[in-house]
Design an enzyme around this catalytic site. Structure first.
Site, PDB file in Angstrom:
ATOM      1  N   GLU A 288      30.940  43.251  37.855  1.00 17.57           N
ATOM      2  CA  GLU A 288      31.240  41.811  37.770  1.00 17.57           C
ATOM      3  C   GLU A 288      30.900  41.071  39.064  1.00 17.57           C
ATOM      4  O   GLU A 288      30.823  39.849  39.073  1.00 17.57           O
ATOM      5  CB  GLU A 288      32.718  41.602  37.398  1.00 17.57           C
ATOM      6  CG  GLU A 288      33.738  41.751  38.522  1.00 17.57           C
ATOM      7  CD  GLU A 288      34.116  43.195  38.840  1.00 17.57           C
ATOM      8  OE1 GLU A 288      33.375  44.113  38.429  1.00 17.57           O
ATOM      9  OE2 GLU A 288      35.134  43.399  39.525  1.00 17.57           O
TER      10      GLU A 288
ATOM     11  N   HIS B 143      31.765  47.737  40.916  1.00 17.30           N
ATOM     12  CA  HIS B 143      32.131  46.418  40.372  1.00 17.30           C
ATOM     13  C   HIS B 143      30.924  45.677  39.795  1.00 17.30           C
ATOM     14  O   HIS B 143      30.335  44.832  40.484  1.00 17.30           O
ATOM     15  CB  HIS B 143      32.714  45.555  41.494  1.00 17.30           C
ATOM     16  CG  HIS B 143      34.070  45.976  41.941  1.00 17.30           C
ATOM     17  ND1 HIS B 143      35.219  45.523  41.342  1.00 17.30           N
ATOM     18  CD2 HIS B 143      34.458  46.799  42.932  1.00 17.30           C
ATOM     19  CE1 HIS B 143      36.267  46.049  41.952  1.00 17.30           C
ATOM     20  NE2 HIS B 143      35.844  46.837  42.926  1.00 17.30           N
TER      21      HIS B 143
ATOM     22  N   CYS C 232      37.393  49.881  38.891  1.00 16.44           N
ATOM     23  CA  CYS C 232      38.040  50.176  40.177  1.00 16.44           C
ATOM     24  C   CYS C 232      39.527  50.504  39.983  1.00 16.44           C
ATOM     25  O   CYS C 232      39.846  51.542  39.427  1.00 16.44           O
ATOM     26  CB  CYS C 232      37.812  48.999  41.138  1.00 16.44           C
ATOM     27  SG  CYS C 232      38.164  49.399  42.852  1.00 16.44           S
TER      28      CYS C 232
END
Lengths: 80, 230
Positions: free
Chosen positions: B205, B203, B86
């Site tokens: 994660e 994302h 990002c």
């Protein structure tokens, strides 16, 4: 010395914000608007003593930080 | 494996990615402040998501010139893997470590939702945990994720297999209608020439276990751990 910088999106790079502004102007009845491109305007105070050195530092600043030359063009003027 | 997460003023996914790395790879990363000029000897450097410097001037523009970035660039040149998620992707393009630029989303909105991605190239340490063509569901959260580059650069990225992920439908259809932010050719993530640097807007994660809404991001970190353990 003083400097003014205009940073604008290169021709052909989509400008979603400019498009939205054009739409808003149309909504207000400004039918003569064909298109809008949004950019940035910066004013700088410089220590440089002469125009040549101010122009040199401005060019370097524009290339390295003030504009992203992948998508943006820049133009500047300097004066005492 | 040893990793480092760079923390910029305004980073907000630094802890998320630290948790993902610790949980999946079994080793917690070192957090490195952006003002530091040194990075410990690591196998992976991560530039996390967030809004470094409040996105002043352009997203990632100020962070790209942070003191630590000189060392990040030099490690990247040596072949140390660098991952930008990002805002990290925006910083990598601003720093010239990846080509192109990320501009305002076509619809102007900040978009925070799950999207589907097609894994385009599994020949990298970041994507080896997936199958080629696999469709995964990963969240995005950005206002400036509209990937732009000149047609020659886009052709080169595609021709050399440097597109890592593309936005697609749940069924895997790639097309303008499935690009949430207007990205050129639906590009969601790209590699450098050696595929040691990856930048992506989504994302992974945030999707490492079912409790977070899904675990499609887990193979991303498992692949990294496997590659670095080998």
């Amino acid at each position: 010395m003083k400097a003014r910088v205009h940073v604008t999106l290169k021709q052909g790079v989509l400008d979603p914000q400019g498009k939205a502004i054009a739409n808003a102007l149309h909504a207000l009845g400004f039918d003569s608007v064909i298109g809008v491109r949004q950019g940035k305007f910066l004013e700088l105070d410089l220590k440089d003593a002469d125009t040549a050195s101010a122009e040199k530092s401005m060019r370097s600043m524009c290339e390295r930080l003030l504009a992203n030359t992948v998508i943006e063009d820049y133009a500047f003027e300097v004066w005492k | 494996m040893k990793s480092a997460v760079i923390v910029f003023p305004g980073s907000n996914c630094d802890r998320d990615v630290a948790v993902a790395l610790a949980r999946v790879t079994g080793s917690a990363p070192t957090m490195v402040w952006h003002g530091d000029r040194a990075i410990p000897k690591v196998d992976l450097i991560v530039l996390p998501g967030g809004f470094s410097y409040g996105d002043y001037l352009r997203s990632g523009a100020m962070a790209a010139h942070s003191p630590v970035m000189t060392e990040v660039a030099s490690r990247a040149k040596q072949g140390v893997p660098v991952l930008g998620i990002c805002n990290g992707f925006q910083i990598l393009t601003e720093a010239g470590l990846l080509p192109g630029a990320l501009i305002r989303n076509a619809g102007l909105h900040f978009i925070c939702r799950d999207v589907h991605l097609k894994v385009e190239n599994t020949g990298s340490m970041f994507t080896r945990g997936y199958k080629t063509g696999q469709v995964v569901r990963i969240p995005i959260a950005h206002a400036d994720g509209n990937y732009r580059a000149d047609p020659m650069t886009l052709d080169r990225l595609e021709g050399e297999g440097l597109v890592a992920f593309r936005y697609c439908s749940a069924e895997g259809t790639v097309g303008e209608a499935h690009s949430p932010n207007g990205s050129a050719r639906n590009i969601a993530g790209i590699f450098n020439e050696k595929r040691t640097v990856l930048g992506l807007m989504p994302h992974p994660e945030r999707m490492i276990e079912p409790m977070l809404g899904g675990s499609d991001g887990r193979p991303f970190f498992e692949g990294i751990a496997e590659a670095l353990a080998a």
